[in-house]
Design a protein around this motif. Structure first.
Motif, mmCIF file in Angstrom:
data_model
loop_
_atom_site.group_PDB
_atom_site.id
_atom_site.type_symbol
_atom_site.label_atom_id
_atom_site.label_comp_id
_atom_site.label_asym_id
_atom_site.label_seq_id
_atom_site.Cartn_x
_atom_site.Cartn_y
_atom_site.Cartn_z
ATOM 1 N N PRO A 241 85.459 57.191 54.513
ATOM 2 C CA PRO A 241 86.562 57.060 55.948
ATOM 3 C C PRO A 241 85.224 56.117 57.212
ATOM 4 O O PRO A 241 85.832 55.926 58.336
ATOM 5 C CB PRO A 241 86.015 58.525 56.924
ATOM 6 C CG PRO A 241 85.790 59.076 56.120
ATOM 7 C CD PRO A 241 85.421 58.840 54.314
ATOM 8 N N HIS A 242 84.371 56.088 56.783
ATOM 9 C CA HIS A 242 83.305 54.861 57.399
ATOM 10 C C HIS A 242 82.807 53.247 57.410
ATOM 11 O O HIS A 242 82.434 52.578 57.095
ATOM 12 C CB HIS A 242 82.152 55.860 57.337
ATOM 13 C CG HIS A 242 81.913 57.206 57.872
ATOM 14 N ND1 HIS A 242 81.580 58.250 58.760
ATOM 15 C CD2 HIS A 242 81.202 58.396 56.865
ATOM 16 C CE1 HIS A 242 81.781 58.783 59.419
ATOM 17 N NE2 HIS A 242 81.474 59.667 57.970
ATOM 18 N N ARG A 243 84.599 52.905 56.520
ATOM 19 C CA ARG A 243 84.342 52.128 55.743
ATOM 20 C C ARG A 243 84.231 51.204 57.105
ATOM 21 O O ARG A 243 85.163 51.313 57.889
ATOM 22 C CB ARG A 243 85.218 51.766 55.194
ATOM 23 C CG ARG A 243 84.906 50.255 54.829
ATOM 24 C CD ARG A 243 86.477 50.288 53.335
ATOM 25 N NE ARG A 243 86.408 50.666 52.072
ATOM 26 C CZ ARG A 243 85.766 50.345 51.146
ATOM 27 N NH1 ARG A 243 85.182 49.323 50.732
ATOM 28 N NH2 ARG A 243 85.193 50.855 50.312
ATOM 29 N N PRO A 244 83.556 49.846 56.670
ATOM 30 C CA PRO A 244 83.378 48.803 58.432
ATOM 31 C C PRO A 244 85.010 48.260 57.938
ATOM 32 O O PRO A 244 85.401 47.898 57.141
ATOM 33 C CB PRO A 244 82.191 47.755 57.805
ATOM 34 C CG PRO A 244 81.800 49.095 56.592
ATOM 35 C CD PRO A 244 82.723 49.724 55.737
ATOM 36 N N MET A 245 85.116 48.613 59.397
ATOM 37 C CA MET A 245 86.980 47.840 59.700
ATOM 38 C C MET A 245 86.699 46.332 60.610
ATOM 39 O O MET A 245 87.890 47.204 61.147
ATOM 40 C CB MET A 245 88.306 48.632 59.218
ATOM 41 C CG MET A 245 88.515 49.191 57.313
ATOM 42 S SD MET A 245 90.315 49.482 57.789
ATOM 43 C CE MET A 245 90.082 50.140 56.558
ATOM 44 N N PRO A 246 86.093 45.736 60.614
ATOM 45 C CA PRO A 246 85.873 45.337 61.809
ATOM 46 C C PRO A 246 87.007 44.039 62.229
ATOM 47 O O PRO A 246 86.990 43.903 63.959
ATOM 48 C CB PRO A 246 84.308 43.520 61.068
ATOM 49 C CG PRO A 246 85.312 43.540 60.034
ATOM 50 C CD PRO A 246 85.599 45.008 59.349
ATOM 51 N N THR A 247 88.548 44.035 61.710
ATOM 52 C CA THR A 247 89.363 42.901 62.703
ATOM 53 C C THR A 247 90.265 44.340 62.874
ATOM 54 O O THR A 247 90.130 43.834 64.565
ATOM 55 C CB THR A 247 89.908 42.089 61.747
ATOM 56 O OG1 THR A 247 89.298 41.680 60.833
ATOM 57 C CG2 THR A 247 91.406 41.950 61.792
ATOM 58 N N LEU A 248 90.219 45.788 62.571
ATOM 59 C CA LEU A 248 90.925 46.466 63.263
ATOM 60 C C LEU A 248 90.405 47.441 64.461
ATOM 61 O O LEU A 248 90.443 47.518 65.136
ATOM 62 C CB LEU A 248 91.516 47.628 62.387
ATOM 63 C CG LEU A 248 92.264 46.802 61.160
ATOM 64 C CD1 LEU A 248 92.983 47.862 60.543
ATOM 65 C CD2 LEU A 248 93.558 46.534 61.843
ATOM 66 N N GLU A 249 88.804 47.192 64.099
ATOM 67 C CA GLU A 249 87.443 48.117 64.961
ATOM 68 C C GLU A 249 87.449 46.661 66.166
ATOM 69 O O GLU A 249 88.087 47.468 67.236
ATOM 70 C CB GLU A 249 86.704 47.616 64.334
ATOM 71 C CG GLU A 249 85.344 48.302 65.356
ATOM 72 C CD GLU A 249 85.542 49.497 65.233
ATOM 73 O OE1 GLU A 249 84.924 50.364 66.881
ATOM 74 O OE2 GLU A 249 86.060 50.433 64.725
ATOM 75 N N ARG A 250 88.170 45.266 66.446
ATOM 76 C CA ARG A 250 88.182 44.694 67.331
ATOM 77 C C ARG A 250 89.294 44.642 68.213
ATOM 78 O O ARG A 250 89.005 44.525 69.300
ATOM 79 C CB ARG A 250 88.049 43.519 66.900
ATOM 80 C CG ARG A 250 87.795 41.861 68.004
ATOM 81 C CD ARG A 250 87.046 40.635 67.254
ATOM 82 N NE ARG A 250 88.152 40.211 66.611
ATOM 83 C CZ ARG A 250 88.451 40.011 65.513
ATOM 84 N NH1 ARG A 250 86.829 41.344 64.901
ATOM 85 N NH2 ARG A 250 88.813 39.680 64.637
ATOM 86 N N ILE A 251 90.594 44.879 67.711
ATOM 87 C CA ILE A 251 91.533 45.395 68.359
ATOM 88 C C ILE A 251 91.592 46.415 69.312
ATOM 89 O O ILE A 251 91.989 46.871 70.351
ATOM 90 C CB ILE A 251 92.373 45.062 66.778
ATOM 91 C CG1 ILE A 251 92.272 43.200 66.652
ATOM 92 C CG2 ILE A 251 94.165 44.855 67.712
ATOM 93 C CD1 ILE A 251 93.519 42.865 65.226
ATOM 94 N N ASN A 252 91.902 47.716 68.498
ATOM 95 C CA ASN A 252 91.895 48.456 68.783
ATOM 96 C C ASN A 252 91.135 49.703 68.551
ATOM 97 O O ASN A 252 91.087 50.311 66.830
ATOM 98 C CB ASN A 252 93.076 49.031 68.633
ATOM 99 C CG ASN A 252 93.329 49.881 69.227
ATOM 100 O OD1 ASN A 252 92.815 51.416 69.911
ATOM 101 N ND2 ASN A 252 95.061 50.459 70.107
#
Length: 452
Positions: A241-252
């Protein structure tokens, strides 16, 4: 009674029994929607439009799926009927093996289901057996053109009803190259190219003349790829669940946080439908457009390929090994689908008495090798190995059919979205066809004899 006569009578009797027990065909939600698309000419879902077109063509001649089912079955049974022509003799092992095969649920039940997976398996088997027929009479110029044209049509149709069915073109190319190997490298290259380009060109023509067009918006391939990418992201979050997801994080950030919290509830390696258990996850995922999901999916693969490979292997294990067969929909009978569409089509939803009998019969084989893709894969490897050792005339083509089925099954390592047993039905039928071919004449060439 001679073996050939028994072979023919067994096929005729098997065909009649399967048709009588299943006509006008077992239908699931997908089948009903495809028939509706074929009859109306309008898209209602994102499945392959060619399959809907095929159903629609037969529906115009005789309303319903009965005529389609008969033709689909004929493709397989006619291919099996022609197998003895590929060998100089027919042993008693052939009819004995055929009688056993005709008793399997792969024939008794699956040949009566209106599924694109079954149709794909039938046209693929028919196509390769046609190439084998051409190979058996390769020295007679006029004798090979009709079966090769038929094979190109079959393999083209297969690729249009199953998105990864074009894998078979690679092996039809290898089969023809192998068959032409005695004529020098130019003939090998030329026939190999023809084995690939023939189905490709036919598929292009069929796509152009198909009157059932894609509705405005994303194409079928785009929609399927988006489902796959979303499923892979869900699997990644479920495992970490803590895997980095930079694109989605940046959007919302908020939507991504909801996805992290709900991932384990929404994920199952058996199928994407488990996502329905978490409307919150689906709503959060809906906050991201296809481009964002695709970018994050690519980042997942590049940044941690080992983790991606592990989660894909877990999903593939379910579709290939089916550890809990009941979770993978091995048996479907009756007619099921949207009631409003069924009413428009004038078909009755429900299970008939004969459907219940077929269901009960098929359950006898659950948790046995008969409902095991791994078992059929092992059979396929053994048969292909035997044929490549014997290497007589059509042997290489039947081996190509089997290896094509293994490659087709392997492709689900990357694309699988559910473990439904029908997805690898082609593997079962290719292995069965190979077994029948070997059983017809299991002899090895005598030392010093000429191989084909």
């Amino acid at each position: 009674m001679r073996p050939l006569k028994l072979w023919r009578w067994a096929l005729c009797g098997g065909f009649a029994l399967v048709a009588a027990g299943n006509l006008p065909g077992q239908m699931t939600y997908d089948s009903v929607v495809s028939l509706a698309e074929g009859r109306s000419g309008h898209r209602l879902a994102w499945g392959p439009p060619t399959y809907s077109w095929i159903l629609g063509l037969f529906d115009k001649v005789l309303p319903g799926t009965g005529l389609y089912l008969v033709v689909s079955m004929l493709l397989l049974f006619t291919a099996w009927a022609s197998l003895p022509r590929l060998r100089p003799a027919l042993s008693w092992f052939g009819p004995a093996a055929l009688l056993l095969v005709l008793a399997t649920p792969q024939v008794v039940l699956y040949q009566g289901i209106v599924w694109k997976d079954v149709f794909f398996a039938n046209v693929a088997v028919a196509g390769f057996v046609a190439i084998a027929g051409a190979a058996a009479r390769w020295d007679v110029p006029w004798a090979k053109w009709a079966p090769l044209a038929f094979a190109a049509l079959c393999l083209a149709l297969g690729s249009l009803v199953r998105q990864n069915g074009s894998i078979t073109w690679v092996f039809s190319a290898l089969a023809l190259a192998w068959t032409a190997r005695g004529g020098g490298w130019k003939r090998i290259v030329g026939w190999g190219a023809a084995g690939f380009m023939g189905p490709l060109l036919v598929a292009i023509v069929l796509s152009l003349v198909n009157p059932i067009r894609q509705a405005p918006g994303d194409s079928t391939i785009d929609q399927g790829l988006h489902f796959l990418q979303s499923y892979d992201l869900l699997a990644a979050l479920a495992h970490d669940p803590h895997r980095p997801m930079p694109t989605l994080e940046r959007i919302n950030h908020t939507a991504l946080q909801t996805m992290r919290e709900e991932a384990r509830r929404a994920y199952s390696p058996t199928r994407t439908d488990a996502m329905d258990k978490s409307p919150s996850f689906e709503a959060a995922l809906g906050q991201f457009d296809n481009h964002a999901v695709a970018a994050e999916w690519e980042h997942l693969i590049v940044s941690d390929p080992a983790a991606y490979a592990r989660q894909r292997l877990e999903i593939f294990d379910w579709v290939f090994l089916t550890p809990k067969i009941d979770s993978c929909v091995p048996i479907e009978v009756g007619i099921d689908g949207p009631p409003d569409i069924a009413k428009q089509l004038d078909i009755d939803i429900g299970v008939r008495p004969q459907d219940a009998h077929i269901y009960n019969y098929a359950t006898w084989f659950l948790d046995t090798p008969v409902f095991s893709h791994a078992f059929f894969a092992a059979l396929a490897v053994l048969v292909a190995g035997f044929l490549l050792v014997r290497r007589q005339r059509a042997d290489g083509v039947i081996a190509a059919l089997i290896v094509a089925a293994l490659a087709f099954a392997a492709s689900f390592y990357v694309i699988s979205l559910a473990c439904d047993y029908r997805y690898l039905y082609f593997l079962d039928m290719a292995a069965i066809t190979g077994v029948l071919y070997v059983a017809i004449d299991p002899s090895l060439p005598r030392r010093g004899s000429r191989r084909g």
